[in-house]
Every structure is written in structure tokens, then in C-alpha cells.
Scaffold this motif. Structure first.
Motif, PDB file in Angstrom:
ATOM      1  N   PRO A  12      28.336 -33.023 -19.486  1.00 34.36           N
ATOM      2  CA  PRO A  12      29.190 -31.833 -19.532  1.00 34.36           C
ATOM      3  C   PRO A  12      29.416 -31.243 -18.136  1.00 34.36           C
ATOM      4  N   GLU A  13      30.595 -30.677 -17.941  1.00 32.94           N
ATOM      5  CA  GLU A  13      30.915 -30.056 -16.647  1.00 32.94           C
ATOM      6  C   GLU A  13      29.908 -28.958 -16.298  1.00 32.94           C
ATOM      7  N   ALA A  14      29.368 -28.301 -17.319  1.00 31.48           N
ATOM      8  CA  ALA A  14      28.431 -27.203 -17.079  1.00 31.48           C
ATOM      9  C   ALA A  14      27.139 -27.672 -16.421  1.00 31.48           C
ATOM     10  N   MET A  15      26.855 -28.977 -16.449  1.00 24.43           N
ATOM     11  CA  MET A  15      25.624 -29.502 -15.850  1.00 24.43           C
ATOM     12  C   MET A  15      25.801 -29.919 -14.397  1.00 24.43           C
ATOM     13  N   ALA A  16      26.956 -29.648 -13.825  1.00 24.27           N
ATOM     14  CA  ALA A  16      27.210 -30.012 -12.424  1.00 24.27           C
ATOM     15  C   ALA A  16      26.128 -29.440 -11.518  1.00 24.27           C
ATOM     16  N   GLY A  17      25.598 -30.294 -10.655  1.00 22.52           N
ATOM     17  CA  GLY A  17      24.570 -29.870  -9.708  1.00 22.52           C
ATOM     18  C   GLY A  17      23.154 -30.162 -10.161  1.00 22.52           C
ATOM     19  N   GLN A  18      22.964 -30.535 -11.429  1.00 25.04           N
ATOM     20  CA  GLN A  18      21.624 -30.838 -11.912  1.00 25.04           C
ATOM     21  C   GLN A  18      21.207 -32.249 -11.513  1.00 25.04           C
ATOM     22  N   ARG A  19      19.895 -32.468 -11.476  1.00 27.08           N
ATOM     23  CA  ARG A  19      19.372 -33.819 -11.287  1.00 27.08           C
ATOM     24  C   ARG A  19      19.727 -34.669 -12.509  1.00 27.08           C
ATOM     25  N   LEU A  20      19.865 -35.975 -12.279  1.00 27.23           N
ATOM     26  CA  LEU A  20      20.190 -36.869 -13.376  1.00 27.23           C
ATOM     27  C   LEU A  20      19.144 -36.810 -14.479  1.00 27.23           C
ATOM     28  N   ASP A  21      17.850 -36.829 -14.136  1.00 28.91           N
ATOM     29  CA  ASP A  21      16.822 -36.811 -15.189  1.00 28.91           C
ATOM     30  C   ASP A  21      16.818 -35.483 -15.940  1.00 28.91           C
ATOM     31  N   GLN A  22      17.158 -34.396 -15.251  1.00 33.39           N
ATOM     32  CA  GLN A  22      17.232 -33.091 -15.900  1.00 33.39           C
ATOM     33  C   GLN A  22      18.397 -33.049 -16.893  1.00 33.39           C
ATOM     34  N   ALA A  23      19.546 -33.536 -16.459  1.00 36.96           N
ATOM     35  CA  ALA A  23      20.718 -33.572 -17.338  1.00 36.96           C
ATOM     36  C   ALA A  23      20.478 -34.500 -18.522  1.00 36.96           C
ATOM     37  N   ALA A  24      19.865 -35.661 -18.252  1.00 41.50           N
ATOM     38  CA  ALA A  24      19.615 -36.638 -19.313  1.00 41.50           C
ATOM     39  C   ALA A  24      18.668 -36.067 -20.368  1.00 41.50           C
ATOM     40  N   SER A  25      17.673 -35.292 -19.944  1.00 40.24           N
ATOM     41  CA  SER A  25      16.716 -34.743 -20.911  1.00 40.24           C
ATOM     42  C   SER A  25      17.357 -33.690 -21.807  1.00 40.24           C
ATOM     43  N   ALA A  26      18.421 -33.035 -21.306  1.00 37.50           N
ATOM     44  CA  ALA A  26      19.157 -32.086 -22.139  1.00 37.50           C
ATOM     45  C   ALA A  26      20.116 -32.811 -23.082  1.00 37.50           C
ATOM     46  N   ILE A  27      20.718 -33.895 -22.591  1.00 40.79           N
ATOM     47  CA  ILE A  27      21.700 -34.637 -23.393  1.00 40.79           C
ATOM     48  C   ILE A  27      21.006 -35.482 -24.458  1.00 40.79           C
ATOM     49  N   PHE A  28      19.947 -36.194 -24.040  1.00 41.78           N
ATOM     50  CA  PHE A  28      19.171 -37.022 -24.978  1.00 41.78           C
ATOM     51  C   PHE A  28      17.868 -36.286 -25.286  1.00 41.78           C
ATOM     52  N   SER A  29      17.991 -35.129 -25.946  1.00 42.58           N
ATOM     53  CA  SER A  29      16.857 -34.215 -26.066  1.00 42.58           C
ATOM     54  C   SER A  29      15.756 -34.709 -27.008  1.00 42.58           C
ATOM     55  N   ASP A  30      16.016 -35.804 -27.733  1.00 37.99           N
ATOM     56  CA  ASP A  30      14.974 -36.337 -28.607  1.00 37.99           C
ATOM     57  C   ASP A  30      13.984 -37.224 -27.858  1.00 37.99           C
ATOM     58  N   PHE A  31      14.204 -37.417 -26.542  1.00 39.92           N
ATOM     59  CA  PHE A  31      13.272 -38.188 -25.718  1.00 39.92           C
ATOM     60  C   PHE A  31      12.683 -37.288 -24.637  1.00 39.92           C
ATOM     61  N   SER A  32      11.462 -37.589 -24.233  1.00 39.69           N
ATOM     62  CA  SER A  32      10.829 -36.800 -23.187  1.00 39.69           C
ATOM     63  C   SER A  32      11.479 -37.104 -21.836  1.00 39.69           C
ATOM     64  N   ARG A  33      11.372 -36.148 -20.919  1.00 39.79           N
ATOM     65  CA  ARG A  33      11.947 -36.341 -19.581  1.00 39.79           C
ATOM     66  C   ARG A  33      11.274 -37.504 -18.859  1.00 39.79           C
ATOM     67  N   GLU A  34       9.966 -37.679 -19.078  1.00 42.84           N
ATOM     68  CA  GLU A  34       9.251 -38.774 -18.418  1.00 42.84           C
ATOM     69  C   GLU A  34       9.742 -40.136 -18.905  1.00 42.84           C
ATOM     70  N   ARG A  35       9.993 -40.234 -20.208  1.00 39.49           N
ATOM     71  CA  ARG A  35      10.492 -41.506 -20.721  1.00 39.49           C
ATOM     72  C   ARG A  35      11.887 -41.793 -20.172  1.00 39.49           C
ATOM     73  N   LEU A  36      12.726 -40.777 -20.091  1.00 38.30           N
ATOM     74  CA  LEU A  36      14.080 -40.955 -19.556  1.00 38.30           C
ATOM     75  C   LEU A  36      14.040 -41.334 -18.076  1.00 38.30           C
ATOM     76  N   LYS A  37      13.127 -40.729 -17.324  1.00 44.13           N
ATOM     77  CA  LYS A  37      12.980 -41.096 -15.910  1.00 44.13           C
ATOM     78  C   LYS A  37      12.613 -42.564 -15.770  1.00 44.13           C
TER      79      LYS A  37
END
Length: 319
Positions: A12-37
Motif C-alpha cells: 500500500p502507498e501508506a507504507m512508503a518509507g517502511q522497511r521491507l520486513d516491517q511492511a511484509a509483517s503488516a501485509i502477511f500478518s499471519d506470519f511472524s516478522r522473524e519468519r518473513l525476514k
């Protein structure tokens, strides 16, 4: 045992400026940030078709592609814990959660949780992230939860949650007499001084709660809340922010206030009520495979019925 996972989303445009792992953890919220990293580093989660680093910035509009082999999670033991199951088929499970049951294992609750119970009831949930749990209720909040039994179902339910099309309605008993219903539109994030609490804060995530009066008493109100968003402790934080904290809320409730001239039975009940007076009464979503609208209701538990009876008797006695 492994299962193949394939998901794709736009940033989403609203996530501009976020780290990729931070954005991914919000988008794929059923997975932990560590697993996404880990998946980003392995190349299983790509950015616009190419490999990226977890710290890379996103600008909005990029295409995230997740293609990974999901292995069974054997960290948690199945445990024979009774579940009040209201509906079950091959795709979803709807339960009425009792007070005192933690949803997911954590440092203070390594087992004895809903997740452990789900793994015992349905062992194949070991191959679904978080054993199919797509939303949570606090330990002492009662009521309805939906659990996904497959990856495809989980993806659909998470998408419905993010699109705010899942209807969630709660009953609450608050301290104070509300004159009317309303809406709280106030962002929620970590409390700046107490990391275990949430608070309305300018840097928090958007949060919207609608509420209406069901019944007024001398010093309390029975309200019905409808969530647009699903932030941690949202109803508890929003109603306390409006100066109508939930009865029994040891975190956000503030100083105990007793109705003037109340009888000893009501006073004792209010002093000792063991949990926040909150119950998830209604849940509605679209079935991920049939496309049918599914709607469920859970009756108020005995402790809240008793609380309302005492408040009603007190109100009537003073008229």
C-alpha cells in the motif's frame, strides 16, 4: 510434512518509507516478522520479482511474491483442553472461548493455550501458521473466534480482516453512565512509558470503535461495540480513553468507583469481579470456499449475566 505456500500482494502507498520486513509483517500478518525476514533472505519472498534485503525501503505499489515450503511447526505440544465448538467443517472452526484461556503461547504462558487445544483437536493444524489462528481475544475476554484449517482459508480470512469485512461485535459493561452511543476514531500504539500497555497515541495505528447503549444503570452502562479495526486491547483502550473503563479491567480500569448507597452484594461483586467485562458476541465472515455469509452469536456468559442482574436490581431499587 511440508505444504506449499503461494501468496502475492501489493505494498500500500501508506507504507512508503517502511522497511521491507516491517511492511511484509503488516501485509502477511499471519506470519511472524522473524519468519518473513528469513524468507526474504532466502529469496522466498521477493520484491518486484527480485531478491531484496529485510532493511530495504519500500515506496508503495511494489509487488510482493511469497513462495515458500511451510514445514510443520513442532514447537508446541497438543493438549487435551476442552473446546466449545459452535461450527466446524473442512475449512473453518468457530469456537466460543471461555475466560482464562490464553490464545497463543508466550513467555508467561508456554502451554495450556487455545493453540495447544487446537493442535490436539485437529493435528493437521501443525502445518498452518499459528495453528490457523487469525485473530485473538485477550485471556479474560470471552466469546467468538474463527480458526482457519488450511493455508488457503487462512489467507482468505486474513484478507477479509484487512479489508474490514469481518463483522465483530462485543458486549461490554463500563463504569459511568453514557448518554448516547458514538464512535472513537483514535490511533492506538504502545504506551510510551509502559510497554505492556496500549494507549491512544499520535504515532499509533488507525483504530475505530463504534458503540451504542444497550441498558443504563445508576453508575454503569451495558454497551455494544462494533470494531472496524482490530488493534490490541482496542475496546478496552478506546472506552477508557472516553472515560468509560470496563468493569474489572485491572490494566485500564483506574480507581474502583462504587454506586452510592449500593447494597453490599453489588459492592462485593464490583470489588472482586475477576476480569474485564467484555464478550465477543457476534462474528460474521464469508466462507472462503462456498462464498456463503456465515454469522454466529454467543450468549453472554454467566458472570456477565450475574453482573447485569445485580446492576439492574440496584437501579430498580433506587427508583
Amino acid at each position: 510434512m511440508t505444504d506449499t505456500l503461494h501468496r502475492s500482494e501489493r505494498v500500500p502507498e501508506a507504507m512508503a518509507g517502511q522497511r521491507l520486513d516491517q511492511a511484509a509483517s503488516a501485509i502477511f500478518s499471519d506470519f511472524s516478522r522473524e519468519r518473513l525476514k528469513a524468507w526474504i533472505k532466502q529469496g522466498a519472498l521477493t520484491l518486484d520479482g527480485g531478491q531484496a534485503r529485510p532493511k530495504d525501503k519500500v515506496y508503495g505499489g511494489e509487488h510482493l511474491e511469497l513462495h515458500a515450503e511451510l514445514e510443520e511447526d513442532n514447537r508446541f505440544e497438543p493438549q487435551d483442553i476442552a473446546l466449545n465448538i459452535l461450527f466446524e467443517d473442512d475449512e473453518v472452526l468457530v469456537i466460543d472461548k471461555p475466560a482464562g484461556l490464553v490464545v497463543h503461547p508466550a513467555a508467561g504462558n508456554p502451554d495450556g493455550t487455545l493453540l495447544n487445544a487446537l493442535l490436539h483437536h485437529c493435528p493437521e493444524l501443525a502445518s498452518v501458521p499459528r495453528a490457523g489462528i487469525v485473530h485473538r481475544l485477550d485471556k479474560d475476554t470471552t466469546g467468538l473466534m474463527v480458526v482457519a484449517k488450511t493455508l488457503t482459508t487462512q489467507a482468505s480470512l486474513v484478507e477479509q480482516m484487512q479489508a474490514r469485512t469481518v463483522a465483530r461485535e462485543y458486549d461490554a459493561v463500563v463504569t459511568g453512565v453514557m448518554t448516547s452511543g458514538g464512535t472513537v476514531d483514535a490511533p492506538i500504539g504502545r504506551h510510551p512509558k509502559d510497554r505492556k500497555r496500549q494507549a491512544v497515541t499520535a504515532t499509533g495505528k488507525p483504530a475505530v470503535t463504534h458503540y451504542r447503549v444497550v441498558e443504563r444503570f445508576r453508575s454503569h452502562t451495558h454497551v455494544r461495540c462494533r470494531l472496524e479495526t482490530g488493534r490490541t486491547h482496542q475496546i478496552r483502550v478506546h472506552l477508557a480513553y472516553r472515560r468509560f473503563p470496563l468493569v474489572g479491567d485491572s490494566v485500564y480500569g483506574g480507581r474502583l468507583k462504587l454506586p452510592p448507597a449500593a447494597n453490599e452484594g453489588l459492592k462485593e461483586l464490583l470489588r472482586t469481579f475477576p476480569r474485564q467485562a467484555l464478550h465477543a458476541r457476534k462474528l460474521a465472515f464469508v466462507h472462503p470456499t462456498s462464498g456463503r455469509e456465515m454469522s454466529f452469536r454467543a450468549e453472554l456468559p454467566d458472570d456477565l449475566l450475574m453482573l447485569l442482574d445485580y446492576l439492574r436490581d440496584d437501579h430498580e431499587s433506587m427508583r
